[in-house]
Design an enzyme around this catalytic site. Structure first.
Site, mmCIF file in Angstrom:
data_model
loop_
_atom_site.group_PDB
_atom_site.id
_atom_site.type_symbol
_atom_site.label_atom_id
_atom_site.label_comp_id
_atom_site.label_asym_id
_atom_site.label_seq_id
_atom_site.Cartn_x
_atom_site.Cartn_y
_atom_site.Cartn_z
ATOM 1 N N THR A 155 -37.666 7.668 12.876
ATOM 2 C CA THR A 155 -37.579 6.389 11.680
ATOM 3 C C THR A 155 -38.696 6.906 11.596
ATOM 4 O OG1 THR A 155 -36.864 5.241 13.321
ATOM 5 C CG2 THR A 155 -38.460 4.120 11.431
ATOM 6 N N SER A 186 -32.784 10.558 16.674
ATOM 7 C CA SER A 186 -33.404 11.711 18.091
ATOM 8 C C SER A 186 -32.532 11.155 19.026
ATOM 9 C CB SER A 186 -34.826 10.703 18.631
ATOM 10 O OG SER A 186 -34.773 9.698 19.300
ATOM 11 N N THR A 189 -37.977 7.895 18.724
ATOM 12 C CA THR A 189 -38.717 7.222 19.871
ATOM 13 C C THR A 189 -38.131 7.194 20.084
ATOM 14 O OG1 THR A 189 -38.602 4.857 19.161
ATOM 15 C CG2 THR A 189 -40.530 5.925 17.934
ATOM 16 N N ASP A 190 -36.384 7.506 20.254
ATOM 17 C CA ASP A 190 -35.344 6.497 21.159
ATOM 18 C C ASP A 190 -35.371 7.833 21.996
ATOM 19 O OD1 ASP A 190 -34.714 4.433 19.328
ATOM 20 O OD2 ASP A 190 -32.674 5.648 18.411
HETATM 21 N N1 ASP Z 1 -33.390 5.588 16.862
HETATM 22 C C1 ASP Z 1 -34.463 6.622 15.595
HETATM 23 C C2 ASP Z 1 -35.347 7.323 16.431
HETATM 24 O O1 ASP Z 1 -34.781 7.356 17.772
HETATM 25 C C3 ASP Z 1 -35.221 5.199 16.343
HETATM 26 C C4 ASP Z 1 -37.154 6.011 16.242
HETATM 27 O O2 ASP Z 1 -37.502 6.414 15.436
HETATM 28 O O3 ASP Z 1 -37.917 4.808 16.120
HETATM 29 O O4 ASP Z 1 -34.677 9.058 15.936
#
Ligand code: ASP
Length: 342
Positions: A29, A75, A108-109
């Site tokens: 993200t 991710s 973040t995932d």
């Molecule tokens: N779905 C995203 C990822 O992990 C969420 C994020 O980056 O906050 O790539």
């Protein structure tokens, strides 16, 4: 008397060289755009690392930056082989004498898994900081630019060397070990019981703690091409125990069991895990509870079952450690040692 005036006879001091930091981009993200996402909330990894860097005022004053894209993925798709590939790229950058530190931009995932894999497999003392954001780059309240600024500031800080892989979220600087994503939407999305090391305040990094557990034990250069398969098993009393047999038949060399409370194991599942253990599979007992240790021979007699207790590692980080440990040994005593010291 010393004078504060510059001596006109002395040549002017060279300005201090800026630390040379490489931004290694993987997507997420932080590099995501909401505009034009055609139905999805946003497109993760849509922006290049160069565009991310250009969007942060003041970044170039902190460090000499170079960008390198490894992936442009959500991710959720960074599996263990890709995470190991990322570690190999970061290790190669750190080995370059012209590089002083690395910042990894990441979704973040699964950030906690990649960051822990880096922590366990990088041997350099140069700073490594992983950073993500919860809001896409073009959101009104984008948190990525501030997080990236903080991450570069930490990577450029002399206090960050020798600490292993760090994670920066907002003002907070964490060690990778023990960190978990704990909120699906809030920008303060990460937490860990023993993970806070520093905070970034008014442009300064204030250090408060150092990690004491081992890191860099499983040097990425020495790891095999493919890592042993480790599966997670979310347990419950009426779980069909054929699931365990299916994991073993599918080639799992390790199973991390997510049990209720202090890593409790329902009787029927315990019998199935014992069969798996007799077939050579290493069983690690973790908890589905968000925090707190699963201690050896605590709620369960691990000695009798020949299982390993995860301690306070989340099941997700326990999976990473077990996969790396299995490249060295299948002896539960040695693997328990790794869990107790990493
Ligand atoms: N779905 C995203 C990822 O992990 C969420 C994020 O980056 O906050 O790539």
């Amino acid at each position: 008397m010393p004078s504060s005036q510059p001596d006109p006879a002395m040549p002017e001091a060279e300005p201090a060289e800026k630390p040379r930091i490489v931004i290694v981009a993987t997507g997420g993200t932080i590099a995501g755009l909401a505009a034009g996402s055609q139905g999805r909330a946003y497109r993760p990894g849509a922006l290049s690392a160069e565009a991310l860097v250009a969007a942060v005022p003041g970044l170039a004053e902190l460090a000499e930056l170079r960008c390198r894209a490894v992936f442009a993925l959500d991710s959720v798709d960074l599996d263990l082989p890709r995470q190991a590939e990322l570690a190999a790229v970061v290790a190669a950058e750190l080995a370059d004498p012209g590089v002083d530190g690395v910042v990894v931009t990441h979704g973040t995932d699964t950030l906690e898994e990649s960051a822990y894999l880096l922590h366990l497999s990088l041997t350099s003392d140069k700073p490594v900081v992983v950073v993500g954001s919860m809001h896409p780059a073009d959101a009104v309240s984008a948190d990525g630019p501030g997080n990236l600024l903080g991450a570069v500031r930490v990577a450029a800080d002399p206090g960050a060397s020798g600490l292993g892989t760090l994670v920066v979220v907002g003002q907070d600087v964490y060690t990778a070990r023990g960190l978990r994503k704990v909120d699906t939407v809030r920008t303060a999305a990460f937490s860990g019981r023993h993970t806070a090391l520093a905070e970034v305040v008014a442009g300064q990094v204030l250090w408060y703690a150092r990690p004491v557990r081992s890191r860099g034990t499983f040097a990425i250069e020495d790891l095999p091409e493919s890592l042993p398969l480790v599966e997670l098993l979310v347990s419950r009393a009426d779980l069909p125990t054929e699931v365990v047999a299916a994991l073993v038949a599918g080639g799992a060399r390790g199973i991390v069991h997510l049990g209720p409370g202090s890593g409790n194991v329902p009787a029927a599942v315990a019998a199935a895990l014992d069969r798996a253990r007799r077939a050579g599979v290493v069983v690690v007992r973790a908890s589905r509870v968000a925090a707190g240790p699963v201690s050896r021979n605590g709620a369960v007699d691990d000695d009798a079952h020949d299982w390993v207790a995860a301690g306070d590692l989340s099941p997700y980080q326990a999976r990473v450690l077990l996969a790396l440990a299995l490249t060295r040994t299948s002896q539960t005593g040695q693997i328990q040692q790794y869990f107790d010291t990493h």
